[in-house]
Structure formats: structure tokens, C-alpha cells
Design a protein around this motif. Structure first.
Motif, mmCIF file in Angstrom:
data_model
loop_
_atom_site.group_PDB
_atom_site.id
_atom_site.type_symbol
_atom_site.label_atom_id
_atom_site.label_comp_id
_atom_site.label_asym_id
_atom_site.label_seq_id
_atom_site.Cartn_x
_atom_site.Cartn_y
_atom_site.Cartn_z
ATOM 1 N N VAL A 31 0.814 -1.226 0.000
ATOM 2 C CA VAL A 31 0.000 0.000 0.000
ATOM 3 C C VAL A 31 0.845 1.273 0.000
ATOM 4 C CG1 VAL A 31 -1.621 1.370 1.356
ATOM 5 C CG2 VAL A 31 -2.085 -1.032 0.923
ATOM 6 N N PRO A 32 1.835 1.416 0.919
ATOM 7 C CA PRO A 32 2.586 2.678 0.901
ATOM 8 C C PRO A 32 3.270 2.926 -0.433
ATOM 9 C CG PRO A 32 3.640 1.047 2.317
ATOM 10 C CD PRO A 32 2.263 0.545 2.019
ATOM 11 N N TYR A 33 3.732 1.863 -1.072
ATOM 12 C CA TYR A 33 4.428 2.063 -2.348
ATOM 13 C C TYR A 33 3.478 2.546 -3.436
ATOM 14 C CZ TYR A 33 8.199 -0.270 0.037
ATOM 15 O OH TYR A 33 9.171 -0.583 0.939
ATOM 16 N N TRP A 34 2.255 2.002 -3.423
ATOM 17 C CA TRP A 34 1.270 2.479 -4.398
ATOM 18 C C TRP A 34 0.912 3.937 -4.139
ATOM 19 C CZ3 TRP A 34 1.045 0.242 -8.695
ATOM 20 C CH2 TRP A 34 1.140 -1.150 -8.813
ATOM 21 N N LEU A 35 0.845 4.285 -2.853
ATOM 22 C CA LEU A 35 0.536 5.679 -2.511
ATOM 23 C C LEU A 35 1.646 6.619 -2.974
ATOM 24 C CD1 LEU A 35 -0.909 5.397 1.112
ATOM 25 C CD2 LEU A 35 -2.113 6.232 -0.900
ATOM 26 N N LEU A 36 2.884 6.144 -2.846
ATOM 27 C CA LEU A 36 4.021 6.999 -3.176
ATOM 28 C C LEU A 36 4.229 7.133 -4.679
ATOM 29 C CD1 LEU A 36 6.681 5.733 -0.642
ATOM 30 C CD2 LEU A 36 5.670 7.992 -0.690
ATOM 31 N N PRO A 38 2.907 7.614 -7.804
ATOM 32 C CA PRO A 38 2.731 8.709 -8.774
ATOM 33 C C PRO A 38 3.490 9.977 -8.397
ATOM 34 C CG PRO A 38 0.658 8.173 -7.653
ATOM 35 C CD PRO A 38 1.653 7.206 -7.166
ATOM 36 N N GLY A 39 3.413 10.370 -7.128
ATOM 37 C CA GLY A 39 4.054 11.616 -6.706
ATOM 38 C C GLY A 39 5.566 11.544 -6.792
#
Lengths: 312, 282
Positions: A31-36, A38-39
Motif C-alpha cells: 500500500v505505501p508504495y502504491w501511494l508513493l 505517482p508523486g
């Protein structure tokens, strides 16, 4: 939810205890990697990669017509430094002066908002932040009006013989303030003052007012209380504020362009004209890296000296 | 104690009174002077929006007139550039807020390997002089053969606004009580419900301040736009150009309007915040 067969919703504590120690499934760990993604990708492609690209540009030679090639021509750095060192020195001097002035001007105001404003706090705060939202170019142009030749400010300074002193010091020339170092430093100080006030205020606000009372109870005079209690505790704000002021001020070219003359050109002006007018990209790139290196070196030394390494 | 008071009372009657008052209020006075320094240009912009200059430049007071106010778009390209800047700021805010909020949640909520690296990557754009960023991004675009214009400006704006959004949202999410979300889950809220009904409302002020900051930064940016705009003219670039060609009074009108709108927004925000606090307390 997950692929593992989940029993019926946990009823009561027993169920919760069963689910807690189970390893988080792989999907959740990602999850954190997916959140990170695009930005961070945006920053890598449009911030980090261009810097690397810029580094390669600085060692290229060629011309706009024939194209530029990487030739590991490090002499660009020496040539740039040799030709533009006065602008470098000037940038550091102006930015440092503006930073010190920002600290001297900003501290009382931050102190006022944090401890003395009371119910006026929000009003003062609005007056500090609101100018932020007006175009700063317009406000910088307003300084042209304020400092105009023969204007009220020049008139007052002149009648007090301040201009005689400042022109003797080389800060102004004759009867005018515009197109002198004083005007540029004044503009820099003005433009970056909020960047000093806000961190100062944040760190001052965190100070427990009872510490002041305690100092008073121990017979410390207000000045001593400030020197021994308030100021040391506000150091994180001082360091953050000076960095937030100094770094952009050293690279700024707007104040020097609008309020100064050719004798007040800073390194930002040189980079801008090399890049946008002369179209000498290697020199512009080399100058940017020299500016970055100079700032990095000064910031590192400053942070070491001020002893707040945990800040950055 | 009584002795002390009497000496003070007598001292107050001596001519030193002004000096003592000055000493007691020196910080307040210095602070107010700084406030004056900060607000002075805004006042000048306001006053000179009612000027009727003789030449092309609006630097000297001539005579009172409301011409510029009645015709704010009377200068060629002025309102076009303003509209473009608003549009850019809107999209840049949207992009930076979405991307930045995602990063902020990842940083505030999860421990993962690349954390330190990500923190550095977020911090660097804020600690770097704008010229350096601007020149390097423009170098990249130039070499890729990308046409400068709306899209290159938008890309650049999202890039430099991102860090500010992350910082604002992260601070808010970090100070959030994780038990509130646990409580929601205990009450059988699904993860989506928990996020929409609990997490997001609590993080909202941070997201809002990040969005507001990036709107202001994008709208007002000159340095990075100057390098990456090509022949596209945003509002700050129009102002910059007018500093050389001659500044129309309309620029002061728009500056004044921006100031008033900003003050109104902040005041409304403050009042809303105060009301919420009051209703929570009762």
C-alpha cells in the motif's frame, strides 16, 4: 477483504486477538508504495532527473546551431567562476544582509504574535499572511514608488542626513535609493520576511509561558530571560527561518532586476540571462551548480555551528 | 513589597515615564513597525490603483481617478494572462494536492524501506534556489524537444508545489489520534467508510492548507514559469513585462482585488474555524 479465508466478523475480543498477530498480507504491505508511486515518480522525472541532466549539460560544449555534446569540458566552471565571481560574492552578501535584517525585524513581530497579541493574534497573523496572496511582483514594483527619487522616503532620509552616511558606506549613491544596493536589500528583506516570521512564530508559540514566569521568579530581568530562556528555545525557528530566507534570496533575480541597476546584478540574474538571452546553456548549468554547491556548503556549516542537526 | 511599589509609583511620576513606557513596550513597537513594513507596499498598490498617470509608468502620483477600476480588463492581454494563471493554479493545486496527500499518508502511516530517501526527495525542492530548478527542468524540456507552453508550466508547478502539500498534510496526519480510526473499525466501519468518514475529515484542514498554499505559490510563481513558459504569458509574466514596457494602473487594481479577496478568504476561514471550535466545546 483478503484472499485468506476470513471467518465471520470477529465477535468480541476473541476474534480481534486472532486477527492481530497475523502477518500483513503482501497486498497490504505494498500500500505505501502504491501511494508513493505517482508523486515520487513525478519528482524523479521532473526534479531529480533534470538536475542530473543539468550536470551533464554543464560539461558540454558546442553552440545552438551545431548542437551541444558532452566533452567533459570542466573549464566551463572555471571560466564561469572567473568571470562571475563578483556576482557570486554580491549574492551571498545581499542574501546574508537580508537574512540578518529579516531576523532583526521578524523576531519582535513573531514574539508579539506569540506572546503579546492576545485576541489580536488572528488579525496580526492575517496581516502577515495576506500579502503572500497578492502578486509579489506587484508588491516589489510598489517599492519603486516608495523609494522613488524625490519621494517622501528619500526626502526624510536625506533631511536626516542618512543618505550621506549610506552613500559614504557605498550602500547608496548620491541623493537616490533606487538602483542602489540599499534598494535591492530592502526588497529582498521585504519579500522573504514572512518566511522568517512563520517558523519563528511556530517555535515561539511552543514555549511554555510558565518558563518566563519561572525566570522572573528567579529574579531574571526581562533581557536575561530573553537571552537565557526564550532565545535558546526558539533556535529551531531561527535556524529554519534563516535557511528559508537565505536560500531563495541568494538565488533571487527579481529584486536585483526591478530595484537595482546593472551594478547590483546577482548570480540569479546571470543564470537567467545566460539561459534565456545568451542561450549559453553550459555556462548557465555550471553557474547553477556553483550556486547550489555554495549554498549547500554554507548551509551545512551553519547547521553544524548552530547545533541543530536533527532539524534537516 | 510595599516599599517596592512606592518607589515604582514615584518613579512613574518622574520625567522618565516616557522612557519607561518605551522600554516596556519596545517589543510591541518594533513588531508593529515590522507589520507596517510588511503592509506598506499593499497600501501603496491600493492607493495607486486610483491614480491617473501621465506617462506609461504608474510610479508617481498624478491625480485621483477610478478609470482603472471601472475597466480592469482595458489593457490588452491582461485579463487573458490572469485567466491563464487562474487555470494553471487550479490544475496545479489539484494535481499537487492529490499526489502530495497520497505521499503524506504513506509517510505518516507506514514504515517502509525507502522512507529516508523519500523524505529527502520531498525536502530538496523546498531547499533549492528556484533558478536552479527552473533552469534544469527547462534544459530537460529543451533537449527532449518538448514545446514550451501550458503543459510544461503545469508540470513545473505541480513539481514544486508537491513538497509543500506533503509537508502540510503530513504534519496534520502525524498529530492525528490513530485510536479514532480503530474505534471506527471496532464499530464495523469498512476501510473505505473509515477513510471517508473519519480519516479524511480529520486530515482536511491539513489538505486545505496545502491546497491553498500551492494555489498561492502556483499563481504567484515567476522564476520557474519564466524559464518554462516559452511564449506563454501568465499573470506574473505580464507584470514582469510591464515593468519594462510601462505598468498600466489595472495591474494595481488586480493586485488590490487579490489582496482583498485573500483577506476575505482568510477571515472567513478563521471565523469558520472559531465557530467549529465553539460548537465543539458546547
Amino acid at each position: 477483504m483478503t484472499t485468506t479465508a476470513t471467518p465471520a466478523p470477529p465477535d468480541g475480543q476473541a476474534g480481534a486477538e486472532v486477527t492481530a498477530p497475523r502477518r500483513t498480507p503482501a497486498r497490504k504491505r505494498l500500500v505505501p508504495y502504491w501511494l508513493l508511486l505517482p508523486g515520487i515518480l513525478w519528482l524523479i522525472v521532473f526534479f531529480a532527473a533534470p538536475l542530473v541532466y543539468q550536470a551533464s549539460t554543464s560539461v558540454q560544449t558546442g553552440s545552438l546551431e551545431e548542437g551541444f555534446k558532452v566533452t567533459w569540458h570542466f573549464a566551463t566552471y572555471w571560466d564561469a567562476l572567473g568571470e562571475y565571481w563578483p556576482q557570486f560574492v554580491r549574492s551571498v552578501l545581499y542574501a546574508a544582509t537580508a537574512t540578518v535584517l529579516c531576523l532583526l525585524l521578524g523576531y519582535p513581530l513573531a514574539y508579539l504574535i506569540a506572546f503579546k497579541a492576545g485576541r489580536w493574534r488572528n488579525v496580526v497573523m492575517i496581516l502577515v499572511i495576506a500579502p503572500f496572496f497578492t502578486s509579489f511582483l506587484i508588491r516589489t514594483l510598489a517599492w519603486k514608488t516608495i523609494l522613488a527619487d524625490g519621494g517622501p522616503v528619500v526626502g526624510v532620509l536625506n533631511s536626516l542626513h542618512v543618505l550621506d552616511v549610506t552613500s559614504w558606506l557605498g550602500l547608496t549613491e548620491g541623493q537616490r535609493v533606487l538602483a542602489t544596493p540599499l534598494a535591492v536589500v530592502c526588497g529582498l528583506t521585504y519579500n522573504f520576511l514572512p518566511f522568517m516570521i512563520l517558523p519563528l512564530y511556530t517555535s515561539l508559540e511552543r514555549i511554555d509561558p510558565r518558563l518566563h514566569e519561572a525566570a522572573g521568579d528567579l529574579y531574571a530581568r526581562p533581557a536575561t530571560t530573553f537571552r537565557r530562556v526564550t532565545f535558546p528555545l526558539s533556535m529551531p525557528g531561527v535556524v529554519a527561518g534563516t535557511l528559508l530566507t537565505f536560500i531563495p534570496a541568494a538565488g533571487d533575480y527579481i529584486n536585483a532586476e526591478l530595484l537595482g541597476s546593472t551594478d547590483q546584478k546577482m548570480i540569479g540574474n546571470v543564470i537567467q540571462s545566460q539561459f534565456l538571452r545568451v542561450l549559453d546553456y553550459p555556462t548557465a548549468a555550471a553557474l547553477s551548480f556553483l550556486l547550489m554547491a555554495a549554498i549547500l556548503a554554507m548551509v551545512t556549516i551553519y547547521i553544524r555551528k548552530s547545533g541543530t542537526e536533527d532539524l534537516v | 513589597m510595599a516599599v517596592h511599589e512606592t518607589t515604582e509609583a514615584t518613579a512613574a511620576r518622574t520625567p522618565n515615564r516616557g522612557l519607561r513606557w518605551l522600554r516596556r513596550n519596545i517589543v510591541t513597537l518594533a513588531g508593529l513597525c515590522t507589520l507596517g513594513y510588511l503592509v506598506l507596499p499593499n497600501l501603496v498598490v491600493m492607493v495607486f490603483s486610483f491614480n491617473k498617470p501621465n506617462g506609461r509608468f504608474n510610479y508617481q502620483w498624478q491625480r485621483f481617478s477610478t478609470d482603472a477600476w471601472s475597466d480592469p480588463c482595458g489593457v490588452a492581454d491582461l485579463c487573458g494572462s490572469l485567466g491563464l494563471s487562474l487555470q494553471l493554479a487550479l490544475w496545479a493545486t489539484l494535481g499537487a494536492t492529490v499526489l502530495g496527500t497520497m505521499i503524506a499518508f504513506a509517510l505518516a502511516r507506514y514504515r517502509f524501506r525507502a522512507r529516508a530517501g523519500v523524505n529527502t526527495l520531498i525536502f530538496l525542492p523546498m531547499a533549492m534556489p528556484e533558478v536552479v530548478m527552473a533552469a534544469s527542468l527547462a534544459t530537460l524540456f529543451l533537449n527532449m524537444g518538448i514545446q514550451f507552453g501550458f503543459w510544461t508550466i503545469l508540470i513545473a508547478h505541480i513539481m514544486f508545489c508537491l513538497s509543500f502539500v506533503v509537508t502540510a498534510v503530513k504534519a496534520r496526519v502525524m498529530s492525528m489520534d490513530p485510536r479514532l480510526e480503530q474505534a471506527a473499525q471496532d464499530l464495523y466501519a469498512s476501510p473505505v467508510q473509515t477513510f471517508l468518514r473519519v480519516t479524511l475529515p480529520i486530515a482536511a484542514p491539513g489538505i486545505a492548507s496545502g491546497a491553498l498554499l500551492s494555489f498561492a505559490l502556483s499563481f504567484d510563481d515567476f522564476i520557474i514559469t519564466n524559464f518554462n513558459a516559452g511564449s506563454t504569458v501568465t499573470f506574473p509574466m505580464f507584470v514582469w513585462g510591464s515593468a519594462q514596457r510601462g505598468t498600466p494602473v489595472q495591474i494595481n487594481v488586480i493586485g488590490t482585488a487579490m489582496f482583498l479577496i485573500a483577506v476575505a478568504c482568510v477571515v472567513v476561514g478563521q471565523l469558520a474555524g472559531a465557530r467549529r471550535k465553539r460548537s465543539k466545546r458546547s
